[in-house]
Design an enzyme around this catalytic site. Structure first.
Site, short mmCIF file in Angstrom:
data_model
loop_
_atom_site.label_atom_id
_atom_site.label_comp_id
_atom_site.label_asym_id
_atom_site.label_seq_id
_atom_site.Cartn_x
_atom_site.Cartn_y
_atom_site.Cartn_z
CG ASP A 90 1.48 -0.34 3.23
OD1 ASP A 90 2.66 -0.24 3.60
OD2 ASP A 90 0.78 -1.35 3.41
CB ILE A 91 2.35 -3.16 -1.42
CG1 ILE A 91 3.11 -2.25 -2.40
CG2 ILE A 91 1.87 -4.44 -2.12
CD1 ILE A 91 4.41 -2.84 -2.92
CD GLU A 117 5.16 -3.20 3.35
OE1 GLU A 117 4.30 -3.45 4.20
OE2 GLU A 117 6.38 -3.37 3.55
#
Length: 182
Positions: free
Chosen positions: A48-49, A91
């Protein structure tokens, strides 16, 4: 050839060039069955960003899309030909690493984490960022197949490890440690 191209389009996220969530579900089930039947190993990375929403809010969705496209390219370049990378949603991304134990998966995850942290994104300048350059980090959770685990359970364990990585400061890799009984 035409049917193959149609199938590829159905399984591909157009923004990132990675496989999509629907295809991931099928592949994960197949890989877990392979582990159950032949005693193979399988590790799952969930990525996950970090602070992606604030990036989108600050620079707009088009800039966010550029970041997503770059992570797709980075993931494809960071895994072996028979590994599979997927856009899970938003994301979040998943990487399936067949025939990969937890130590090897940890090395892959760290390599991806470090490479992403070095990426620099050219963004519109504003009062907090005059030079128009921005970076982000990613958090990664890892799970590895163990006897008796189903596909969705394996994915859930990677998600729990990702959640722990986020809650313990972000920009890190956390391995789900199997619970021992007794």
């Amino acid at each position: 050839l035409e049917n193959h191209l149609i199938r590829e389009k159905m399984h591909t996220d157009t923004l990132t060039g990675l496989h999509n969530r629907r295809y991931m579900d099928d592949c994960l089930i197949r890989e877990v069955e392979r582990c159950q039947n032949r005693r193979h190993t399988l590790s799952v990375l969930m990525l996950d960003i970090d602070y992606f929403k604030s990036y989108n809010d600050l620079y707009g969705h088009l800039e966010g899309d550029k970041m997503l496209a770059r992570i797709g390219k980075l993931l494809r370049a960071s895994v072996r030909d028979y590994d599979q990378a997927f856009r899970y949603g938003g994301e979040e991304f998943v990487v399936l690493l067949p025939d990969t134990d937890v130590d090897e998966a940890s090395m892959v995850a760290e390599r991806i984490r470090k490479r992403f942290a070095t990426l620099v994104f050219n963004v519109p300048s504003h009062s907090g960022n005059e030079e128009g350059r921005e970076s982000r980090t990613i958090s990664i959770g890892i799970s590895t197949y163990a006897d008796g685990l189903g596909a969705m359970e394996l994915l859930e364990l990677a998600d729990q490890a990702l959640y722990e990585a986020k809650n313990s400061g972000r920009n890190r890799v956390i391995i789900h440690e199997p619970q021992t009984i007794g």
